[in-house]
Scaffold this active site. Structure first.
Site: not given
Ligand code: G3P
Length: 224
Positions: A58, A85-87
């Site tokens: 996400v 967590v996509k960054i």
């Protein structure tokens, strides 16, 4: 190679999960927007369906590191500590990846168009990097080749970061990367459904049934 669904439509996710061997789901803000629903409502529905052990990626929205950390904390609070967590791989993103890595929160470096972005994400502690295969192709480069180059950089530098290749337009791109042995590919439902969309396969199955019916007058083993 793990195979994930790049979509947030719960009906499509259920259908693909039912039929194919799938390891998780990835989303991005544009994918969430297509559902027309509140993001955490959709994401919780996906998490409940795929279970806590499946990979769920996400993405944060903030563009500064402090904001990315807040987004990340909210994501894992709402969806579970194992949520990845996509960054985006921008300078503030690398700063956030370093901080989240120290906190034990797994990250995926995303919006990757160049090997240098992936190298920096890996160095910053990202667990995954997401090169955009088809978008790179559309810029006049070779997305599959870029992905292989990134894998070589990780291998040759002893980096444990895995590939999460994204943005596919056809099964051949996916297969080439499976042959190369990358960690994960995330693929839209329509491309997954094209994997075995070959009339020769169905013609062979139909011929087997016809021959069996000629012999037995029945269509299945169970009917004998
Ligand atoms: O999250 C990145 C990936 O989903 C992009 O895919 O098909 O929009 O290029 P696409």
């Amino acid at each position: 190679m793990k195979l994930l669904i790049d979509d947030a439509n719960i009906a499509a996710i259920r259908r693909i999960y039912d039929l194919y061997p799938i390891d998780g789901v990835t989303t991005n803000p544009s994918i969430l927007a297509k559902t027309g629903k509140q993001p955490f409502d959709v994401l919780k529905e996906i998490r409940d369906f795929i279970g806590k052990d499946a990979d769920l990626h996400v993405q944060v929205l903030a563009t500064d590191a402090a904001g990315m950390l807040k987004d990340a904390e909210r994501i894992v609070k709402e969806l579970g500590e194992d949520t990845i967590v996509k960054i985006p791989c921008i300078p503030e993103g690398f700063k956030a990846m370093k901080a989240l890595s120290q906190k034990g929160i797994r990250t995926t470096g995303t919006a990757i168009y160049t090997p240098m972005q992936a190298y920096l994400a890996g160095k910053a502690g990202a667990s995954f990097t997401a090169p955009y295969i088809n978008r790179i192709d559309n810029m006049g480069y070779d997305g599959v080749a870029v992905c292989k180059e990134i894998q070589d950089i990780f291998d040759n530098n002893g980096m444990e970061t895995q590939m999460l290749a994204a943005s596919f337009k056809n099964s051949q791109q996916v297969l080439e990367l499976a042959e190369y042995g990358i960690g994960c590919a995330t693929v839209s439902p329509d491309v997954i459904e094209s994997f075995v969309a070959n009339p020769a396969i169905y013609a062979a199955v139909d011929a087997f049934i016809k021959d069996f019916e000629t012999l037995t007058g029945k269509s299945t083993m169970a009917e004998l």
